[in-house]
Design a protein around this motif. Structure first.
Motif, PDB file in Angstrom:
ATOM      1  N   PRO A 251       5.417 117.550  72.675  1.00  0.00           N
ATOM      2  CA  PRO A 251       4.644 118.295  71.449  1.00  0.00           C
ATOM      3  C   PRO A 251       5.547 117.526  70.266  1.00  0.00           C
ATOM      4  CG  PRO A 251       3.611 119.958  73.005  1.00  0.00           C
ATOM      5  CD  PRO A 251       5.011 118.758  74.076  1.00  0.00           C
ATOM      6  N   TYR A 252       6.335 118.232  70.051  1.00  0.00           N
ATOM      7  CA  TYR A 252       6.803 118.973  68.392  1.00  0.00           C
ATOM      8  C   TYR A 252       7.624 117.494  68.351  1.00  0.00           C
ATOM      9  CZ  TYR A 252      11.681 118.271  71.588  1.00  0.00           C
ATOM     10  OH  TYR A 252      12.808 118.929  72.154  1.00  0.00           O
ATOM     11  N   GLN A 253       7.396 116.141  69.525  1.00  0.00           N
ATOM     12  CA  GLN A 253       8.426 114.876  68.698  1.00  0.00           C
ATOM     13  C   GLN A 253       7.701 113.872  67.859  1.00  0.00           C
ATOM     14  OE1 GLN A 253       9.325 113.568  73.110  1.00  0.00           O
ATOM     15  NE2 GLN A 253      11.545 113.735  72.372  1.00  0.00           N
ATOM     16  N   ALA A 254       6.063 114.456  67.936  1.00  0.00           N
ATOM     17  CA  ALA A 254       4.591 114.190  66.919  1.00  0.00           C
ATOM     18  C   ALA A 254       4.536 114.763  65.149  1.00  0.00           C
ATOM     19  CB  ALA A 254       3.372 113.676  66.911  1.00  0.00           C
ATOM     20  N   ILE A 255       5.875 115.410  65.522  1.00  0.00           N
ATOM     21  CA  ILE A 255       5.649 115.451  63.988  1.00  0.00           C
ATOM     22  C   ILE A 255       6.675 114.929  62.757  1.00  0.00           C
ATOM     23  CG2 ILE A 255       7.473 117.996  62.329  1.00  0.00           C
ATOM     24  CD1 ILE A 255       4.911 118.342  64.350  1.00  0.00           C
ATOM     25  N   PRO A 256       6.197 114.657  61.955  1.00  0.00           N
ATOM     26  CA  PRO A 256       6.612 113.816  60.854  1.00  0.00           C
ATOM     27  C   PRO A 256       8.869 114.155  60.034  1.00  0.00           C
ATOM     28  CG  PRO A 256       4.750 113.354  60.683  1.00  0.00           C
ATOM     29  CD  PRO A 256       4.975 114.831  61.418  1.00  0.00           C
ATOM     30  N   ILE A 257       9.229 113.392  60.701  1.00  0.00           N
ATOM     31  CA  ILE A 257      11.055 113.343  59.753  1.00  0.00           C
ATOM     32  C   ILE A 257      10.787 113.001  58.466  1.00  0.00           C
ATOM     33  CG2 ILE A 257      13.165 113.249  59.993  1.00  0.00           C
ATOM     34  CD1 ILE A 257      12.681 112.728  62.776  1.00  0.00           C
ATOM     35  N   CYS A 258      11.236 113.910  57.597  1.00  0.00           N
ATOM     36  CA  CYS A 258      11.224 113.726  56.393  1.00  0.00           C
ATOM     37  C   CYS A 258      13.523 113.926  55.956  1.00  0.00           C
ATOM     38  CB  CYS A 258      11.076 114.037  55.207  1.00  0.00           C
ATOM     39  SG  CYS A 258       9.610 113.570  55.314  1.00  0.00           S
ATOM     40  N   ASP A 259      14.123 113.441  56.834  1.00  0.00           N
ATOM     41  CA  ASP A 259      14.999 113.598  56.501  1.00  0.00           C
ATOM     42  C   ASP A 259      15.967 113.823  55.312  1.00  0.00           C
ATOM     43  OD1 ASP A 259      18.252 113.992  56.904  1.00  0.00           O
ATOM     44  OD2 ASP A 259      17.650 113.453  59.026  1.00  0.00           O
ATOM     45  N   ARG A 260      16.919 115.159  55.213  1.00  0.00           N
ATOM     46  CA  ARG A 260      17.245 115.512  53.842  1.00  0.00           C
ATOM     47  C   ARG A 260      18.398 115.545  53.352  1.00  0.00           C
ATOM     48  NH1 ARG A 260      15.935 122.147  53.453  1.00  0.00           N
ATOM     49  NH2 ARG A 260      13.552 121.658  52.596  1.00  0.00           N
ATOM     50  N   GLY A 261      19.540 114.094  54.587  1.00  0.00           N
ATOM     51  CA  GLY A 261      20.227 114.357  54.185  1.00  0.00           C
ATOM     52  C   GLY A 261      21.846 114.823  53.830  1.00  0.00           C
ATOM     53  N   GLU A 262      21.695 116.063  54.365  1.00  0.00           N
ATOM     54  CA  GLU A 262      22.539 116.483  54.466  1.00  0.00           C
ATOM     55  C   GLU A 262      23.705 116.499  55.117  1.00  0.00           C
ATOM     56  OE1 GLU A 262      21.035 120.822  55.433  1.00  0.00           O
ATOM     57  OE2 GLU A 262      19.838 121.025  53.342  1.00  0.00           O
ATOM     58  N   PRO A 263      24.867 116.812  55.066  1.00  0.00           N
ATOM     59  CA  PRO A 263      25.965 116.417  55.692  1.00  0.00           C
ATOM     60  C   PRO A 263      25.764 117.578  57.226  1.00  0.00           C
ATOM     61  CG  PRO A 263      26.201 117.200  53.606  1.00  0.00           C
ATOM     62  CD  PRO A 263      25.120 116.939  53.256  1.00  0.00           C
ATOM     63  N   LEU A 264      26.823 116.814  58.298  1.00  0.00           N
ATOM     64  CA  LEU A 264      27.056 117.740  59.038  1.00  0.00           C
ATOM     65  C   LEU A 264      28.288 118.702  58.799  1.00  0.00           C
ATOM     66  CD1 LEU A 264      26.605 115.500  62.448  1.00  0.00           C
ATOM     67  CD2 LEU A 264      25.495 117.223  62.031  1.00  0.00           C
ATOM     68  N   VAL A 265      28.613 119.645  59.004  1.00  0.00           N
ATOM     69  CA  VAL A 265      29.949 120.966  58.493  1.00  0.00           C
ATOM     70  C   VAL A 265      30.001 120.870  59.875  1.00  0.00           C
ATOM     71  CG1 VAL A 265      28.681 119.956  56.064  1.00  0.00           C
ATOM     72  CG2 VAL A 265      28.597 122.088  57.195  1.00  0.00           C
ATOM     73  N   PRO A 266      31.514 121.216  59.505  1.00  0.00           N
ATOM     74  CA  PRO A 266      32.271 122.446  60.660  1.00  0.00           C
ATOM     75  C   PRO A 266      31.620 123.615  61.013  1.00  0.00           C
ATOM     76  CG  PRO A 266      33.786 120.892  59.837  1.00  0.00           C
ATOM     77  CD  PRO A 266      32.632 120.881  58.377  1.00  0.00           C
ATOM     78  N   ILE A 267      31.651 124.529  61.614  1.00  0.00           N
ATOM     79  CA  ILE A 267      31.167 125.777  62.013  1.00  0.00           C
ATOM     80  C   ILE A 267      32.396 126.116  62.113  1.00  0.00           C
ATOM     81  CG2 ILE A 267      30.220 127.491  63.270  1.00  0.00           C
ATOM     82  CD1 ILE A 267      28.562 125.487  64.637  1.00  0.00           C
TER      83      ILE A 267
ATOM     84  N   TRP B 202      11.294 122.992  65.132  1.00  0.00           N
ATOM     85  CA  TRP B 202      11.057 123.789  64.359  1.00  0.00           C
ATOM     86  C   TRP B 202      10.048 123.971  63.713  1.00  0.00           C
ATOM     87  CZ3 TRP B 202      10.483 123.358  59.141  1.00  0.00           C
ATOM     88  CH2 TRP B 202      10.573 124.156  58.558  1.00  0.00           C
ATOM     89  N   ALA B 203      10.082 122.610  63.082  1.00  0.00           N
ATOM     90  CA  ALA B 203       8.516 122.475  62.585  1.00  0.00           C
ATOM     91  C   ALA B 203       7.511 122.462  63.332  1.00  0.00           C
ATOM     92  CB  ALA B 203       8.423 121.122  62.104  1.00  0.00           C
ATOM     93  N   TRP B 204       7.123 122.163  64.593  1.00  0.00           N
ATOM     94  CA  TRP B 204       6.209 122.512  65.801  1.00  0.00           C
ATOM     95  C   TRP B 204       5.918 123.731  65.658  1.00  0.00           C
ATOM     96  CZ3 TRP B 204       5.483 124.563  70.568  1.00  0.00           C
ATOM     97  CH2 TRP B 204       4.589 124.064  71.224  1.00  0.00           C
ATOM     98  N   LEU B 205       7.315 125.075  65.611  1.00  0.00           N
ATOM     99  CA  LEU B 205       6.714 126.157  66.210  1.00  0.00           C
ATOM    100  C   LEU B 205       6.212 127.056  65.115  1.00  0.00           C
ATOM    101  CD1 LEU B 205       9.746 127.114  68.299  1.00  0.00           C
ATOM    102  CD2 LEU B 205       7.506 126.942  68.998  1.00  0.00           C
ATOM    103  N   ARG B 206       6.222 126.398  63.380  1.00  0.00           N
ATOM    104  CA  ARG B 206       6.040 126.791  62.661  1.00  0.00           C
ATOM    105  C   ARG B 206       4.595 126.772  62.108  1.00  0.00           C
ATOM    106  NH1 ARG B 206       6.524 130.200  60.339  1.00  0.00           N
ATOM    107  NH2 ARG B 206       7.052 130.158  58.005  1.00  0.00           N
ATOM    108  N   ARG B 207       4.093 125.213  62.825  1.00  0.00           N
ATOM    109  CA  ARG B 207       2.576 125.002  63.007  1.00  0.00           C
ATOM    110  C   ARG B 207       1.309 126.304  63.640  1.00  0.00           C
ATOM    111  NH1 ARG B 207       1.494 118.571  62.082  1.00  0.00           N
ATOM    112  NH2 ARG B 207       3.215 117.748  60.144  1.00  0.00           N
ATOM    113  N   GLN B 208       2.312 126.180  64.978  1.00  0.00           N
ATOM    114  CA  GLN B 208       1.386 127.330  66.313  1.00  0.00           C
ATOM    115  C   GLN B 208       1.377 128.166  65.301  1.00  0.00           C
ATOM    116  OE1 GLN B 208       0.473 125.221  68.405  1.00  0.00           O
ATOM    117  NE2 GLN B 208       1.360 123.832  67.316  1.00  0.00           N
ATOM    118  N   GLU B 209       2.940 128.765  64.642  1.00  0.00           N
ATOM    119  CA  GLU B 209       2.430 129.868  64.191  1.00  0.00           C
ATOM    120  C   GLU B 209       1.470 130.382  62.716  1.00  0.00           C
ATOM    121  OE1 GLU B 209       6.419 131.296  62.521  1.00  0.00           O
ATOM    122  OE2 GLU B 209       7.446 130.732  64.703  1.00  0.00           O
ATOM    123  N   THR B 210       0.958 129.135  61.937  1.00  0.00           N
ATOM    124  CA  THR B 210       0.520 129.807  60.729  1.00  0.00           C
ATOM    125  C   THR B 210      -0.301 128.731  61.177  1.00  0.00           C
ATOM    126  OG1 THR B 210       1.575 127.573  59.980  1.00  0.00           O
ATOM    127  CG2 THR B 210       2.997 129.401  59.882  1.00  0.00           C
ATOM    128  N   GLY B 211      -1.069 127.829  62.144  1.00  0.00           N
ATOM    129  CA  GLY B 211      -1.840 126.764  61.620  1.00  0.00           C
ATOM    130  C   GLY B 211      -2.204 126.000  60.658  1.00  0.00           C
TER     131      GLY B 211
END
Length: 241
Positions: A3-19, A214-223
């Motif tokens: 179900p969550y794979q239907a959520i649109p993606i608007c990528d912020r372009g943030e870099p991948l950084v080392p932990i 994450w976005a799908w879960l937030r939608r479930q929480e808030t409606g």
């Protein structure tokens, strides 16, 4: 398709950084690299910059409640090739656990095993609209360490394919030890949620912030359908050494 794979993606372009190793405990050697997973020159211990900042906030919250405790990172970023490798590895393990050979399964047996694997592993997709959560750099698998460096007992190991992995599995148990497992899982979830993360419904160890799950879960929480994914599949040009 989940179900969550239907959520649109608007990528912020943030870099991948080392932990940073001086801030967080990292499992060494990395469990999937030890199996031979094909990371190439990419580190599994990487996250999007905003996700890493939130993880630091979660650890600060943890240490306010449990001085000296730390978040231990089991896994974070996975290239698609690694996701595919681990799905195939887990599939073979689950077939073997049934006494079956993975290369000699009937269609019905294959479907049975894959249905179990898919509860815990996202099937790899080359479609940029449906990336596995870990391939976005916005998901990670974690547990807790005590002030003395001991791994906190959560009642089941990370990646176990069983009902024990479900976050609330021990919630109704009358056994004191199992209630302690549930309390540990609750603590981990509380500090992560306080920093904006959300937990996978089937996995006590998996948290994400800004991906489609994450976005799908937030939608479930808030409606509300206002939540979109901030991070799509991480590309090579986002990599920061």
């Amino acid at each position: 398709m989940k179900p969550y794979q239907a959520i649109p993606i608007c990528d912020r372009g943030e870099p991948l950084v080392p932990i940073p190793r001086d801030r967080f405990a990292l499992v060494q050697p990395h469990p999937y690299q030890a199996l031979g997973a094909p990371y190439g020159n990419q580190s599994p211990y990487s996250l999007r910059a905003g996700v890493l900042a939130a993880l630091a906030e979660a650890q600060d919250q943890l240490q306010q409640q449990r001085p000296g405790w730390r978040i231990q990172i089991f896994d974070a970023f996975r290239p698609l090739a690694v996701q595919r490798f681990m799905v195939e590895h887990t599939f073979a393990e689950q077939a073997q656990a049934r006494g079956w050979l993975a290369e000699a399964l009937t269609p019905a047996q294959r479907s049975e095993v894959m249905a179990e694997v898919a509860q815990f592993w996202a099937i790899p997709s080359d479609d940029p609209a449906t990336p596995p959560p870990h391939s976005t750099g916005a998901a990670l698998d974690i547990t807790l360490l005590t002030a003395t460096g001991d791994v906190v007992n959560m009642g089941s190991p990370i990646d176990e394919v069983s009902m024990r992995s479900h976050p609330s599995h021990f919630a109704a148990s009358p056994t004191p030890a199992e209630q302690t497992f549930h309390a540990h899982r609750t603590l981990l979830n509380q500090v992560m949620v306080s920093a904006g993360f959300r937990r996978h419904p089937n996995e006590w160890w998996h948290f994400s912030l800004g991906d489609q799950l994450w976005a799908w879960l937030r939608r479930q929480e808030t409606g509300s359908d206002k939540f979109l994914a901030h991070y799509g599949r991480a590309s090579v040009d986002l990599w920061v050494q």
